[in-house]
Write a protein that holds these residues in place. Sequence first.
Motif, PDB file in Angstrom:
ATOM      1  N   THR A 104      19.767  30.447 -29.574  1.00  0.00           N
ATOM      2  CA  THR A 104      19.652  31.828 -30.010  1.00  0.00           C
ATOM      3  C   THR A 104      21.039  32.424 -29.887  1.00  0.00           C
ATOM      4  O   THR A 104      21.760  32.130 -28.921  1.00  0.00           O
ATOM      5  N   SER A 105      21.446  33.258 -30.812  1.00  0.00           N
ATOM      6  CA  SER A 105      22.808  33.790 -30.778  1.00  0.00           C
ATOM      7  C   SER A 105      22.805  35.309 -30.691  1.00  0.00           C
ATOM      8  O   SER A 105      21.838  35.977 -31.087  1.00  0.00           O
ATOM      9  N   VAL A 142      26.782  33.572 -27.171  1.00  0.00           N
ATOM     10  CA  VAL A 142      27.267  34.947 -27.314  1.00  0.00           C
ATOM     11  C   VAL A 142      28.727  34.903 -27.779  1.00  0.00           C
ATOM     12  O   VAL A 142      29.607  34.465 -27.031  1.00  0.00           O
ATOM     13  N   ASP A 143      28.976  35.358 -29.004  1.00  0.00           N
ATOM     14  CA  ASP A 143      30.334  35.360 -29.560  1.00  0.00           C
ATOM     15  C   ASP A 143      30.381  36.387 -30.696  1.00  0.00           C
ATOM     16  O   ASP A 143      29.425  36.487 -31.480  1.00  0.00           O
ATOM     17  N   HIS A 185      27.508  30.168 -35.472  1.00  0.00           N
ATOM     18  CA  HIS A 185      26.821  29.205 -36.347  1.00  0.00           C
ATOM     19  C   HIS A 185      27.236  27.772 -36.036  1.00  0.00           C
ATOM     20  O   HIS A 185      26.380  26.868 -35.971  1.00  0.00           O
ATOM     21  N   LEU A 186      28.541  27.557 -35.815  1.00  0.00           N
ATOM     22  CA  LEU A 186      29.032  26.206 -35.538  1.00  0.00           C
ATOM     23  C   LEU A 186      28.443  25.666 -34.232  1.00  0.00           C
ATOM     24  O   LEU A 186      27.949  24.529 -34.183  1.00  0.00           O
ATOM     25  N   ALA A 203      22.005  22.152 -31.905  1.00  0.00           N
ATOM     26  CA  ALA A 203      20.730  21.743 -32.496  1.00  0.00           C
ATOM     27  C   ALA A 203      20.728  20.246 -32.754  1.00  0.00           C
ATOM     28  O   ALA A 203      19.707  19.567 -32.574  1.00  0.00           O
ATOM     29  N   ASN A 204      21.876  19.717 -33.171  1.00  0.00           N
ATOM     30  CA  ASN A 204      21.985  18.268 -33.381  1.00  0.00           C
ATOM     31  C   ASN A 204      21.842  17.492 -32.069  1.00  0.00           C
ATOM     32  O   ASN A 204      21.449  16.326 -32.067  1.00  0.00           O
ATOM     33  N   PHE A 205      22.197  18.154 -30.969  1.00  0.00           N
ATOM     34  CA  PHE A 205      22.071  17.506 -29.652  1.00  0.00           C
ATOM     35  C   PHE A 205      20.635  17.600 -29.123  1.00  0.00           C
ATOM     36  O   PHE A 205      20.328  17.078 -28.060  1.00  0.00           O
TER      37      PHE A 205
END
Length: 298
Positions: free
Chosen positions: A29-30, A7-8, A15-16, A22-24
Amino acid sequence: MAQILVVDDEAAIRHLVSAALANFGHECTSAPDAAAARALLKQHTFELVISDVNMPGEWGLDFIAHVVEAYPDTATLILSVLDNPAVAQKALDLGVYGYVVKPFDIFSLQINVESALKRRELEIANRLYREDLEKLVELRTRELKRQREDYATLVKNLPCVVYKGLRDWTIIFVSDQIRNITGYSSEVFLSGEKRWIECLLQEDVPVVKSSIREAMSLDGTFVREYRIKDASGQIRWIQDRGRIIFSENRKIDHVSGVLFDITNYKEGQKALQRAKKEWEQTFDAVPALIVVTDTDSR
């Protein structure tokens, strides 16, 4: 893979963070604000919520407080540009699992996320363990209560007095039937107002003490008969069956057993002996030979 809600109000940050997580190996979900995040929380289950503090609409810490209260199994993490100790302390007081200050490096984010997820797992496991333990304690408590009730019913219906006494003759447990034998209520003995030895006839005390010494030299069990004086002054015969429980140093810890009122039995024995003696005296006085034979004249 954990389900994480980011949440930002800054799309670039969302996105960052989502790409890094996702790489981890996590799925993200944002949401751009607390309102959108609240709607997502109603629709999906998330293991972790990462939230900014300064966002349009609802303040980030108020949103975190809602998550902590409404979704106790969801971990929370603050990601904010505010490097303010007071804000950080308030966030920690709410129960957040970490506080990451912007700008941040990916490695720091990974450590905080993995730490939050691991702590969540441990807390859930601990809560489930406590719940299982509470259920077990509740179940055991009900079982013990049932056993006590069954024991109380059994003791109440026994045709004898069940007791537990100490080496100084004080009684620490006695069934209510004690009133039928002694005329005293159980409270009189349990309060220490009266000790059992005070009920015994003095001439029978040596016999009782001798039976204790004999029991101690064997396996601790005893069967003894003696007389007591009840509350009305009447003499009663008691049969005392019990066992001495020893402490580690072979001292008497306590004595437990049962008491039977055998007064009628003893009086019946006396009457029988008396009748036998009278019968013998009567026939001895008859001036003739008296015999009893069977059908074979024996």
